[in-house]
Design a protein around this motif. Sequence first.
Motif, short mmCIF file in Angstrom:
data_model
loop_
_atom_site.label_atom_id
_atom_site.label_comp_id
_atom_site.label_asym_id
_atom_site.label_seq_id
_atom_site.Cartn_x
_atom_site.Cartn_y
_atom_site.Cartn_z
N ASP A 40 0.79 -1.24 0.00
CA ASP A 40 0.00 0.00 0.00
C ASP A 40 0.82 1.28 0.00
OD1 ASP A 40 -2.50 -1.19 -0.24
OD2 ASP A 40 -2.75 -1.38 1.92
N ASP A 41 2.15 1.20 0.02
CA ASP A 41 2.96 2.42 -0.05
C ASP A 41 2.70 3.15 -1.36
OD1 ASP A 41 4.20 1.99 2.39
OD2 ASP A 41 6.15 1.40 1.54
N ALA A 42 2.62 4.47 -1.28
CA ALA A 42 2.57 5.32 -2.47
C ALA A 42 4.02 5.73 -2.75
CB ALA A 42 1.71 6.55 -2.23
N LEU A 43 4.49 5.39 -3.94
CA LEU A 43 5.88 5.63 -4.30
C LEU A 43 5.99 6.65 -5.43
CD1 LEU A 43 7.09 1.90 -4.46
CD2 LEU A 43 7.14 3.46 -2.48
N GLN A 44 7.12 7.32 -5.49
CA GLN A 44 7.48 8.19 -6.61
C GLN A 44 8.75 7.61 -7.22
OE1 GLN A 44 5.98 10.92 -7.98
NE2 GLN A 44 4.28 10.63 -6.57
N VAL A 45 8.68 7.32 -8.51
CA VAL A 45 9.83 6.75 -9.22
C VAL A 45 10.40 7.84 -10.12
CG1 VAL A 45 10.64 4.85 -10.64
CG2 VAL A 45 8.65 4.51 -9.16
N GLY A 46 11.62 8.25 -9.83
CA GLY A 46 12.25 9.35 -10.56
C GLY A 46 13.11 8.88 -11.72
N VAL A 47 13.20 9.76 -12.72
CA VAL A 47 14.00 9.50 -13.91
C VAL A 47 14.77 10.78 -14.25
CG1 VAL A 47 13.97 8.89 -16.37
CG2 VAL A 47 12.25 7.91 -14.82
N VAL A 48 16.09 10.67 -14.38
CA VAL A 48 16.92 11.77 -14.84
C VAL A 48 17.89 11.22 -15.87
CG1 VAL A 48 18.67 13.48 -14.19
CG2 VAL A 48 16.78 13.02 -12.64
N LEU A 49 17.92 11.83 -17.04
CA LEU A 49 18.87 11.42 -18.07
C LEU A 49 20.23 11.99 -17.73
CD1 LEU A 49 19.48 10.05 -20.76
CD2 LEU A 49 18.75 12.15 -21.91
N ARG A 50 21.17 11.12 -17.43
CA ARG A 50 22.52 11.56 -17.08
C ARG A 50 23.39 11.75 -18.31
NH1 ARG A 50 24.00 10.87 -11.61
NH2 ARG A 50 22.19 11.72 -10.56
N GLU A 51 23.25 10.85 -19.29
CA GLU A 51 24.13 10.91 -20.45
C GLU A 51 23.39 10.39 -21.68
OE1 GLU A 51 28.54 9.26 -21.71
OE2 GLU A 51 27.77 8.85 -19.72
N CYS A 52 23.50 11.15 -22.77
CA CYS A 52 22.92 10.74 -24.05
C CYS A 52 24.04 10.63 -25.06
CB CYS A 52 21.88 11.76 -24.52
SG CYS A 52 21.18 11.36 -26.14
N ARG A 53 24.28 9.40 -25.51
CA ARG A 53 25.26 9.15 -26.56
C ARG A 53 24.51 8.84 -27.85
NH1 ARG A 53 29.70 5.41 -23.43
NH2 ARG A 53 30.42 7.03 -22.02
N ARG A 54 25.21 8.64 -28.92
CA ARG A 54 24.57 8.39 -30.21
C ARG A 54 23.70 7.14 -30.22
NH1 ARG A 54 23.07 12.15 -32.63
NH2 ARG A 54 23.64 11.95 -34.79
N ALA A 55 24.08 6.10 -29.47
CA ALA A 55 23.32 4.85 -29.49
C ALA A 55 23.08 4.28 -28.09
CB ALA A 55 24.03 3.81 -30.36
N SER A 56 23.16 5.14 -27.07
CA SER A 56 22.91 4.66 -25.71
C SER A 56 22.58 5.82 -24.78
CB SER A 56 24.12 3.89 -25.17
OG SER A 56 25.23 4.76 -25.00
N LEU A 57 21.98 5.45 -23.65
CA LEU A 57 21.62 6.42 -22.62
C LEU A 57 22.08 5.89 -21.27
CD1 LEU A 57 17.85 6.96 -23.57
CD2 LEU A 57 19.80 8.36 -24.31
N VAL A 58 22.40 6.80 -20.37
CA VAL A 58 22.62 6.47 -18.96
C VAL A 58 21.57 7.24 -18.19
CG1 VAL A 58 24.17 6.52 -16.99
CG2 VAL A 58 25.09 6.09 -19.29
N ILE A 59 20.76 6.50 -17.44
CA ILE A 59 19.63 7.10 -16.73
C ILE A 59 19.78 6.84 -15.24
CG2 ILE A 59 17.11 7.03 -16.46
CD1 ILE A 59 17.06 5.97 -19.41
N ALA A 60 19.67 7.90 -14.45
CA ALA A 60 19.66 7.78 -12.99
C ALA A 60 18.20 7.69 -12.56
CB ALA A 60 20.34 8.97 -12.34
N GLN A 61 17.91 6.74 -11.68
CA GLN A 61 16.54 6.59 -11.19
C GLN A 61 16.54 6.45 -9.68
OE1 GLN A 61 15.07 3.61 -14.50
NE2 GLN A 61 13.35 4.74 -13.58
N THR A 62 15.42 6.88 -9.10
CA THR A 62 15.23 6.77 -7.66
C THR A 62 13.81 6.27 -7.40
OG1 THR A 62 14.47 9.06 -7.55
CG2 THR A 62 16.81 8.66 -7.11
N ILE A 63 13.65 5.68 -6.24
CA ILE A 63 12.31 5.36 -5.75
C ILE A 63 12.24 5.95 -4.34
CG2 ILE A 63 10.67 3.57 -5.07
CD1 ILE A 63 11.80 1.80 -7.28
N GLU A 64 11.19 6.75 -4.11
CA GLU A 64 11.00 7.40 -2.82
C GLU A 64 9.60 7.16 -2.29
OE1 GLU A 64 11.98 11.54 -3.22
OE2 GLU A 64 14.12 11.10 -3.48
N ARG A 65 9.49 7.22 -0.98
CA ARG A 65 8.19 7.17 -0.28
C ARG A 65 8.18 8.35 0.68
NH1 ARG A 65 8.50 2.35 2.61
NH2 ARG A 65 9.80 3.58 4.00
N ASP A 66 7.23 9.26 0.49
CA ASP A 66 7.12 10.45 1.36
C ASP A 66 8.44 11.20 1.48
OD1 ASP A 66 4.40 9.87 1.87
OD2 ASP A 66 4.96 8.53 3.52
#
Length: 154
Positions: free
Chosen positions: A78-104
């Motif tokens: 029953d936890d309400a979560l927030q899942v974050g997405v931040v693009l750290r690096e964009c290359r020609r054929a790949s991405l590096v994405i930082a993600q988080t999961i938080e509660r309150d």
Amino acid sequence: MAPEIRTEGFSWPTRVYWEDTDAGGVVYHAQYLAFLERARTEWLRAHGYGQELLRIEHDLVFAVRAMTLDFRLPARLDDALQVGVVLRECRRASLVIAQTIERDGVRLLDAEVRVAALAAGDFKPKAIPPTLYPMLKQLQSTPAERRHDESNVE
């Protein structure tokens, strides 16, 4: 649930359901991957590039190549979560994405996800299309934003 779009990143709300948990009501570790995947998908969709559009119109799919997870605290039924997405690096054929999961506002998980751009037809590496690449480059976090994010890690 509507996404929360912030200048420093994207946040997707989700809730923990019974099927996400083990017998003790704690989120099963593999389920965090599904939460992260959904947020990345909705992040792309919020910027006008749904997965099906990319596949059909651009012969493009993104596939996870590597992932690092840091489990900090458990999420529970029953936890309400927030899942974050931040693009750290964009290359020609790949991405590096930082993600988080938080509660309150409390960090439960940190992730770094490396995704490869592949041709949908044969799953071979492919350059990100010129219609998508500039938008992704604009979304890439700056070094100052990365330092700020890293300073908030406990």
